[in-house]
Design an enzyme around this catalytic site. Sequence first.
Site, mmCIF file in Angstrom:
data_model
loop_
_atom_site.group_PDB
_atom_site.id
_atom_site.type_symbol
_atom_site.label_atom_id
_atom_site.label_comp_id
_atom_site.label_asym_id
_atom_site.label_seq_id
_atom_site.Cartn_x
_atom_site.Cartn_y
_atom_site.Cartn_z
ATOM 1 N N ASP A 200 -0.900 -3.016 10.772
ATOM 2 C CA ASP A 200 -1.879 -3.388 10.290
ATOM 3 C C ASP A 200 -3.054 -2.639 10.903
ATOM 4 O OD1 ASP A 200 -3.373 -5.837 8.908
ATOM 5 O OD2 ASP A 200 -4.467 -5.842 10.409
ATOM 6 N N ARG B 81 -1.968 6.030 13.329
ATOM 7 C CA ARG B 81 -0.626 5.258 12.911
ATOM 8 C C ARG B 81 0.578 6.153 13.596
ATOM 9 N NH1 ARG B 81 -2.027 5.170 8.479
ATOM 10 N NH2 ARG B 81 -2.399 3.083 8.437
ATOM 11 N N ASN C 230 0.885 -1.199 -0.029
ATOM 12 C CA ASN C 230 -0.198 0.014 0.023
ATOM 13 C C ASN C 230 0.858 1.377 -0.017
ATOM 14 O OD1 ASN C 230 -1.477 2.376 0.932
ATOM 15 N ND2 ASN C 230 -3.075 1.111 2.000
ATOM 16 N N PHE D 150 -5.720 8.890 2.560
ATOM 17 C CA PHE D 150 -6.021 7.753 1.652
ATOM 18 C C PHE D 150 -7.187 6.997 2.342
ATOM 19 C CE2 PHE D 150 -4.332 4.125 4.121
ATOM 20 C CZ PHE D 150 -3.555 4.938 5.090
ATOM 21 N N GLY D 151 -7.672 6.005 1.694
ATOM 22 C CA GLY D 151 -8.618 5.067 2.490
ATOM 23 C C GLY D 151 -9.967 5.690 2.836
ATOM 24 N N TYR D 152 -10.323 5.694 4.153
ATOM 25 C CA TYR D 152 -11.553 6.357 4.789
ATOM 26 C C TYR D 152 -11.261 7.457 5.217
ATOM 27 C CZ TYR D 152 -13.112 1.320 4.822
ATOM 28 O OH TYR D 152 -13.383 -0.010 4.464
ATOM 29 N N ASP D 153 -10.167 8.344 4.833
ATOM 30 C CA ASP D 153 -9.819 9.485 5.494
ATOM 31 C C ASP D 153 -10.899 10.519 5.081
ATOM 32 O OD1 ASP D 153 -7.612 8.785 6.576
ATOM 33 O OD2 ASP D 153 -6.235 9.632 5.208
#
Length: 199
Positions: free
Chosen positions: A71, A183, A10, A154-157
């Site tokens: 993860d 993170r 990723n 990115f992702g659900y941001d």
Amino acid sequence: MQEIVVATGNRDKLREIRELLHDLPVRITSLADYWNPVPSIPEMGNTFSENALQKAMWVFGRKGQWVLADDSGLEVDVLGGMPGVRSARFAGEGNGSEANNRKLLELMAEVAPERRTARFKCVVALVTAAKSYFFAEGGCEGMIAFEPRGARGFGYDPLFVPAGFTQTFAELGPAEKHTISHRGKAFEKVRKHLHEILG
Ligand code: IMP
């Protein structure tokens, strides 16, 4: 300089990890430096810790280098903690973030603002030898917005509004995201540990 392979394909995650560790005397590489095409490492666990360790050991077993695996995922209270460890594959294997976000918004269409609580979680496993593991975790509480906002991250941001803010993670800049994110918090612990073991 000590090399650490980040067990991810990723690119967004890798970018964030490089930013978070930028001032450490380590050379960060990733799966793309070793494999073409980049393998998708099996994630069979039911927890972030199991999956982080599985990914790290998968790479360590093949390359024998220090490995870091992150993860992470989003837990939505009204969905009983889903998508959780399935965050990357929420809308099905091979579907991207847009499909995941659409599915989440659809499932939450009727959910009132006060019941839209959620959190990001991140577990990092650092493997430096066959039986030498270090784990660090971090979380970030927040709410799921009613529509995507912002173009960063990115992702659900675009759907995640961290507690105490009105903007989504995708509207905040990377530096601001790192100071409060799951993170960012997990990697602060990793940084301290690496400082100790690197001397
Ligand atoms: P993993 O590679 O199995 O750890 O999947 C993590 C998934 O969780 C990502 O693909 C995203 O969908 C989501 N995720 C994790 N961290 C973040 C973040 O910081 N922002 C947005 N989505 C995230």
